[in-house]
Enzyme design. Sequence first.
Site, PDB file in Angstrom:
ATOM      1  N   CYS A  72       1.851   8.016  -8.995  1.00 35.48           N
ATOM      2  CA  CYS A  72       2.218   7.083  -7.934  1.00 35.48           C
ATOM      3  C   CYS A  72       3.175   6.011  -8.433  1.00 35.48           C
ATOM      4  CB  CYS A  72       0.975   6.436  -7.333  1.00 35.48           C
ATOM      5  SG  CYS A  72       1.350   5.217  -6.063  1.00 35.48           S
ATOM      6  N   CYS A  77       4.942   7.438  -5.328  1.00 39.28           N
ATOM      7  CA  CYS A  77       5.036   6.499  -4.206  1.00 39.28           C
ATOM      8  C   CYS A  77       6.002   5.346  -4.452  1.00 39.28           C
ATOM      9  CB  CYS A  77       3.660   5.910  -3.889  1.00 39.28           C
ATOM     10  SG  CYS A  77       2.279   7.040  -4.059  1.00 39.28           S
ATOM     11  N   LYS A  80       9.765   6.381  -5.077  1.00 36.10           N
ATOM     12  CA  LYS A  80      10.186   7.008  -3.811  1.00 36.10           C
ATOM     13  C   LYS A  80      10.482   5.958  -2.757  1.00 36.10           C
ATOM     14  CE  LYS A  80       7.216   7.683  -0.996  1.00 36.10           C
ATOM     15  NZ  LYS A  80       6.280   8.733  -0.676  1.00 36.10           N
ATOM     16  N   TYR A 212       5.425  16.143   3.377  1.00 35.80           N
ATOM     17  CA  TYR A 212       5.971  14.789   3.392  1.00 35.80           C
ATOM     18  C   TYR A 212       7.006  14.573   2.296  1.00 35.80           C
ATOM     19  CZ  TYR A 212       2.782  13.481  -0.437  1.00 35.80           C
ATOM     20  OH  TYR A 212       2.123  13.397  -1.647  1.00 35.80           O
ATOM     21  N   GLU A 216      10.818  13.353   3.173  1.00 37.80           N
ATOM     22  CA  GLU A 216      11.217  12.065   2.596  1.00 37.80           C
ATOM     23  C   GLU A 216      12.499  12.195   1.787  1.00 37.80           C
ATOM     24  OE1 GLU A 216       6.801   9.957   2.285  1.00 37.80           O
ATOM     25  OE2 GLU A 216       7.631  10.999   0.552  1.00 37.80           O
ATOM     26  N   HIS A 471       4.956 -10.645  21.388  1.00 39.33           N
ATOM     27  CA  HIS A 471       6.185 -10.319  22.101  1.00 39.33           C
ATOM     28  C   HIS A 471       7.348 -11.175  21.604  1.00 39.33           C
ATOM     29  CE1 HIS A 471       8.561  -8.821  25.440  1.00 39.33           C
ATOM     30  NE2 HIS A 471       8.990 -10.075  25.642  1.00 39.33           N
ATOM     31  N   GLU A 476       3.373  -4.358  20.045  1.00 41.23           N
ATOM     32  CA  GLU A 476       2.636  -4.697  21.261  1.00 41.23           C
ATOM     33  C   GLU A 476       2.438  -3.495  22.175  1.00 41.23           C
ATOM     34  OE1 GLU A 476       4.585  -7.289  24.140  1.00 41.23           O
ATOM     35  OE2 GLU A 476       6.530  -6.800  23.253  1.00 41.23           O
TER      36      GLU A 476
END
Length: 498
Positions: A72, A77, A80, A212, A216, A471, A476
Amino acid sequence: MARKMLIDGELSQTNEAEEAHFDFDLFVIGAGSGGVRASRFATNFGAKKVGICELPFHPISSEVIGGVGGTCVIRGCVPKKILVYGASFGGELEDARNYGWELNENLDFNWKKLLKKKTDEILRLNGIYKRLLSNAGVKLYEGEGRISGPNEVEVTQLDGTKLRYSAKHILIATGSRAQRPDIPGQELAITSDEALSLEEMPKSAIVLGGGYIAVEFASIWRGMGASVDLFFRKELPLRGFDDEMRAVVARNLEGRGVNMHARTSLTELVKTEDGIKVRTDHGEELVADVVLFATGRVPNSKRLNLEAVGVEVDKMGAIKVNEHSQTNIPSIWAIGDVTNRMNLTPVALMEGTCFAKTVFGGEPTKPDYDHIPCAVFCIPPLSVVGLSEEQAIEQANGDILVFTSSFNPMRNTISGRQEKTVMKLVVDATTDKVLGASMCGPDAAEIMQGIAIAIKCGATKAQFDSTVGIHPSAAEEFVTMRSVSRRVEGAKKPKTNL
């Protein structure tokens, strides 16, 4: 002083006198995220002598090099995500023109500069992880660890010196490594390890895989200006994710210029003067600077000498463990990708924490795999938590309500980018409980982390609806989806002979 430990699901007590003849209370093989967490927390829970071994540092792993921090931090991770950030700026700079930024010159990208920044960062993190171990009183050994007995570990250093240590408990946390499909010329391709450390930025790339990692890297290279062809076996990439969201990702990849080749595999790679030529099972031929195999990972267990003590593994080489991460040998435990349960870094951290609590904290703790959020850092990203629509329908005892929202993010209304954000909630019609959530769009992972807390707590759709939104924000939309997009019959019917 007595200490409790778990054997075959039951707590028993051992005393310090019985443990005194061991060199270590705990010895960990593998100093990735899970191994480091487990060793540090073991000391927090009272383990007095903890050792850990890891291969010497290198950005590209092999059977003899690796580094503290593991996949990782060093070749997964973290680097990447750095490349994803780098690739994202290209599109954002183009979008900035419509926000009044005068970018009169061509945009140039300096791959070597980013590569150096990435390497500097993983070296920094490698140092931090070493200091974390040192500060916790964990003894670090650089070398390859193997099991030489139920309570013994052998560490082979780079110079060939072999060191042997006894341990009351041994924890295996060696992770996984990329695998290559067995096709002619497969040695000409690279894996994700090499892709994160290429000396030159490719002008053209072919990616094989639908998971993935494949999407990616397709996003990264395309965002940096390369031409990219993505080959995958199914109709859509990201098998196992919600089908509707898979289609959104495919549409976004195509919209950003990735050439999609569904239901297509590579059959051969050949080195040519112009690059690497690939042949497909449909008779196509393409040439690219780089071919990436993103075709899955396998548990990193074959050199651990597990057969010597009878540790059970499955046909992939994944170490078999019980719900407390204990193998069939009571003194040997395993966590993380090497067990092939749920292969995510935060899950390995959770398993490491649970192991330490169970063995050294006197508190048997099982990892909880329900409602674990995850993200695919394509551009824009996909993030999910809970059940997909397909999983909810399969598991439900009643109808399923599906709420969706597809809209143009506010920033795109000015930039002119034609790329919609898509959100989805899957709800049990009987209980009103939210079973799953998905989002594909900017900031999806950041938004989904908060949604994951709500779903973990058992939130209902009514509670989502009663929450006031922020908002203007994309987030939202998760609390303003009032209209049911579809109601799906999810009740399982008894089988008949008809």
